[in-house]
Design a protein around this motif. Structure first.
Motif, PDB file in Angstrom:
ATOM      1  N   GLN A 221       0.822  -1.219   0.000  1.00  0.00           N
ATOM      2  CA  GLN A 221       0.000   0.000   0.000  1.00  0.00           C
ATOM      3  C   GLN A 221       0.854   1.265   0.000  1.00  0.00           C
ATOM      4  OE1 GLN A 221      -3.289  -0.097  -0.403  1.00  0.00           O
ATOM      5  NE2 GLN A 221      -3.048  -2.323  -0.525  1.00  0.00           N
ATOM      6  N   TYR A 225       3.344  -0.343  -4.177  1.00  0.00           N
ATOM      7  CA  TYR A 225       1.990  -0.454  -4.742  1.00  0.00           C
ATOM      8  C   TYR A 225       2.019  -0.676  -6.251  1.00  0.00           C
ATOM      9  CZ  TYR A 225      -2.696   0.919  -6.239  1.00  0.00           C
ATOM     10  OH  TYR A 225      -3.929   0.944  -6.830  1.00  0.00           O
ATOM     11  N   GLN A 226       2.802   0.127  -6.978  1.00  0.00           N
ATOM     12  CA  GLN A 226       2.802   0.038  -8.435  1.00  0.00           C
ATOM     13  C   GLN A 226       3.301  -1.322  -8.913  1.00  0.00           C
ATOM     14  OE1 GLN A 226       5.282   2.906 -10.552  1.00  0.00           O
ATOM     15  NE2 GLN A 226       3.665   3.175 -12.065  1.00  0.00           N
ATOM     16  N   GLN A 229       0.647  -4.054  -8.196  1.00  0.00           N
ATOM     17  CA  GLN A 229      -0.432  -3.990  -9.182  1.00  0.00           C
ATOM     18  C   GLN A 229       0.037  -4.506 -10.539  1.00  0.00           C
ATOM     19  OE1 GLN A 229      -3.629  -3.160  -8.360  1.00  0.00           O
ATOM     20  NE2 GLN A 229      -2.802  -3.068  -6.291  1.00  0.00           N
ATOM     21  N   SER A 230       1.280  -4.204 -10.886  1.00  0.00           N
ATOM     22  CA  SER A 230       1.829  -4.691 -12.146  1.00  0.00           C
ATOM     23  C   SER A 230       1.919  -6.208 -12.151  1.00  0.00           C
ATOM     24  CB  SER A 230       3.221  -4.082 -12.369  1.00  0.00           C
ATOM     25  OG  SER A 230       3.805  -4.566 -13.551  1.00  0.00           O
ATOM     26  N   THR A 232       0.201  -8.234 -10.348  1.00  0.00           N
ATOM     27  CA  THR A 232      -1.171  -8.754 -10.350  1.00  0.00           C
ATOM     28  C   THR A 232      -1.732  -8.788 -11.766  1.00  0.00           C
ATOM     29  OG1 THR A 232      -1.547  -7.876  -8.120  1.00  0.00           O
ATOM     30  CG2 THR A 232      -3.492  -8.423  -9.431  1.00  0.00           C
ATOM     31  N   GLN A 248      -8.823  -5.039 -15.868  1.00  0.00           N
ATOM     32  CA  GLN A 248      -9.398  -4.418 -14.678  1.00  0.00           C
ATOM     33  C   GLN A 248      -8.388  -3.514 -13.975  1.00  0.00           C
ATOM     34  OE1 GLN A 248     -10.587  -8.119 -12.737  1.00  0.00           O
ATOM     35  NE2 GLN A 248     -12.740  -7.692 -13.199  1.00  0.00           N
ATOM     36  N   LEU A 249      -7.096  -3.854 -14.110  1.00  0.00           N
ATOM     37  CA  LEU A 249      -6.064  -3.079 -13.412  1.00  0.00           C
ATOM     38  C   LEU A 249      -5.879  -1.690 -14.029  1.00  0.00           C
ATOM     39  CD1 LEU A 249      -4.470  -4.181 -10.947  1.00  0.00           C
ATOM     40  CD2 LEU A 249      -5.541  -5.963 -12.324  1.00  0.00           C
ATOM     41  N   LYS A 250      -6.280  -1.514 -15.279  1.00  0.00           N
ATOM     42  CA  LYS A 250      -6.146  -0.188 -15.891  1.00  0.00           C
ATOM     43  C   LYS A 250      -7.248   0.767 -15.426  1.00  0.00           C
ATOM     44  CE  LYS A 250      -8.874  -1.165 -20.053  1.00  0.00           C
ATOM     45  NZ  LYS A 250      -8.816  -1.417 -21.510  1.00  0.00           N
ATOM     46  N   MET A 252      -7.770   2.661 -13.160  1.00  0.00           N
ATOM     47  CA  MET A 252      -7.210   3.569 -12.154  1.00  0.00           C
ATOM     48  C   MET A 252      -6.510   2.842 -11.007  1.00  0.00           C
ATOM     49  SD  MET A 252      -8.308   6.045 -13.920  1.00  0.00           S
ATOM     50  CE  MET A 252      -7.798   7.492 -13.007  1.00  0.00           C
ATOM     51  N   TYR A 253      -6.216   1.550 -11.171  1.00  0.00           N
ATOM     52  CA  TYR A 253      -5.483   0.813 -10.145  1.00  0.00           C
ATOM     53  C   TYR A 253      -3.983   0.841 -10.402  1.00  0.00           C
ATOM     54  CZ  TYR A 253     -10.006  -1.090  -8.693  1.00  0.00           C
ATOM     55  OH  TYR A 253     -11.303  -1.229  -8.254  1.00  0.00           O
ATOM     56  N   LEU A 254      -3.584   0.627 -11.663  1.00  0.00           N
ATOM     57  CA  LEU A 254      -2.166   0.585 -12.011  1.00  0.00           C
ATOM     58  C   LEU A 254      -1.736   1.934 -12.562  1.00  0.00           C
ATOM     59  CD1 LEU A 254       0.502  -0.930 -12.471  1.00  0.00           C
ATOM     60  CD2 LEU A 254      -0.399  -1.668 -14.690  1.00  0.00           C
TER      61      LEU A 254
END
Length: 364
Positions: A221, A225-226, A229-230, A232, A248-250, A252-254
């Motif tokens: 967190q 984090y980046q 997420q990458s 994942t 789904q990661l695009k 606004m998560y990644l």
């Protein structure tokens, strides 16, 4: 060795256009949600990238027709222009804590991208002119690295550590192909390593990135984090992916999903097979580029082709390695794929130079 009258390397041209089409498709998919959220136009980034792509194709056509030997006349003007731009960029307003762009109205120019090609051009010309002296300490080590080191120092002041590391690696390879002594290469590495360690530890955010690289999930967190997420996104694609546009990661998560971290989106949407397809294209590009370098009509052409090929392949390798946690995260775009006008323009212009060298090469 006789020169062929045929056209350029059409295999390389097909690879470059395939990478451009593939990259444009993925950039459109990766950027649409962000563009719609921030710019209220889902095609905002792709329209700007398409404009740079058109300019880049024009540059590729121009350089593919112009005799690459005439580029020797541009060596020092190009170096001085890049050096001036790299100085000017240090006085611009920082974006996300770094100064890498010179704004010309709505257009942002990134001098470091143009410096990549200028450095390769300088090394190719210098080693060719000094080939009888390249094994000496002065001409094989001190002079070339003094010039290149100055460029790398100003890029590093932006601050940027990824581009200098990439250009240093490419410079070593070009000098190796040109006949530099292994002891001089070892000396360059010995000088560079303390600088690299100092730069990695100089800024707190770099220290955090380094620690998160070693154990990203402990800082999932925070600074890791980046990368989490990458990873994942890469792992969730499976064999065949979720489908083009279904990431789904695009959503606004990644962060930087359409720029430096576009490869994980490719993995998530097209799966292992899609990502292997992209890597295969880059590998074939490397092989074609090496072939062009080997068959170039003179040493200058060999070194120029080798430098451009090494640059584009190593940059893609560094970007992919960063995306899957094999290297610390750095701001290096994926050639042909990542959003960025300066990068795309220089990439396509570089391909044009390769095509011109292949046009003048002897039979394979």
């Amino acid at each position: 060795m006789s020169r062929r009258a045929a056209g350029p390397d059409y295999g390389l041209l097909a690879l470059a256009l395939s990478l451009l089409a593939f990259g444009t498709l993925m950039m459109c998919s990766a950027s649409a949600i962000l563009a719609d959220t921030q710019m209220h136009d889902p095609f905002y980034f792709i329209k700007r990238q398409a404009l740079w792509g058109i300019l880049g194709l024009g540059a590729m056509a121009f350089f593919s027709r112009m005799d690459y030997n005439r580029l020797r006349e541009w060596v020092w003007p190009a170096l001085l222009a890049c050096l001036l731009a790299l100085v000017l960029v240090l006085f611009t307003r920082p974006v996300a804590g770094v100064r890498r762009w010179i704004r010309l109205g709505p257009v942002g120019i990134q001098p470091a991208e143009f410096a990549k090609l200028a450095v390769i051009l300088f090394l190719a010309d210098y080693v060719d002119r000094k080939k009888s002296k390249v094994s000496s300490l002065l001409h094989g080590f001190i002079v070339p690295w003094a010039v290149v080191g100055l460029i790398l120092a100003f890029i590093g002041m932006e601050p940027d550590i990824g581009t200098p590391a990439l250009l240093f690696s490419v410079g070593l390879l070009v000098l190796f192909v040109g006949g530099t002594r292994p002891s001089h290469m070892a000396g360059a590495l010995a000088c560079a390593l303390p600088v690299l360690v100092f730069e990695l530890l100089r800024y707190p955010y770099r220290r955090k990135r380094l620690m998160s690289f070693l154990d990203p999930f402990s800082q999932a967190q925070g600074s890791g984090y980046q990368l989490v997420q990458s990873l994942t996104a890469v792992g969730s694609g499976g064999w065949f992916g979720k489908g083009l546009g279904a990431s789904q990661l695009k959503l606004m998560y990644l962060p930087a999903a359409h720029t430096d971290f576009i490869f994980p989106i490719l993995c998530e949407e097209l799966g292992l097979l899609g990502s292997l397809g992209a890597l295969a294209l880059f590998t074939l590009f490397l092989l074609r580029g090496v072939r062009i370098a080997r068959n170039a009509p003179n040493l200058f052409g060999t070194l120029l082709a080798a430098g451009i090929t090494f640059l584009l392949f190593l940059q893609s390798a560094f970007n992919v390695a960063m995306s899957i946690g094999l290297l610390p995260t750095k701001g290096l775009p994926l050639p042909f794929f990542s959003y960025g006008g300066s990068s795309l323009l220089v990439t396509l212009a570089s391909v044009g130079v390769l095509l011109n060298i292949s046009r003048q090469s002897g039979p394979a």
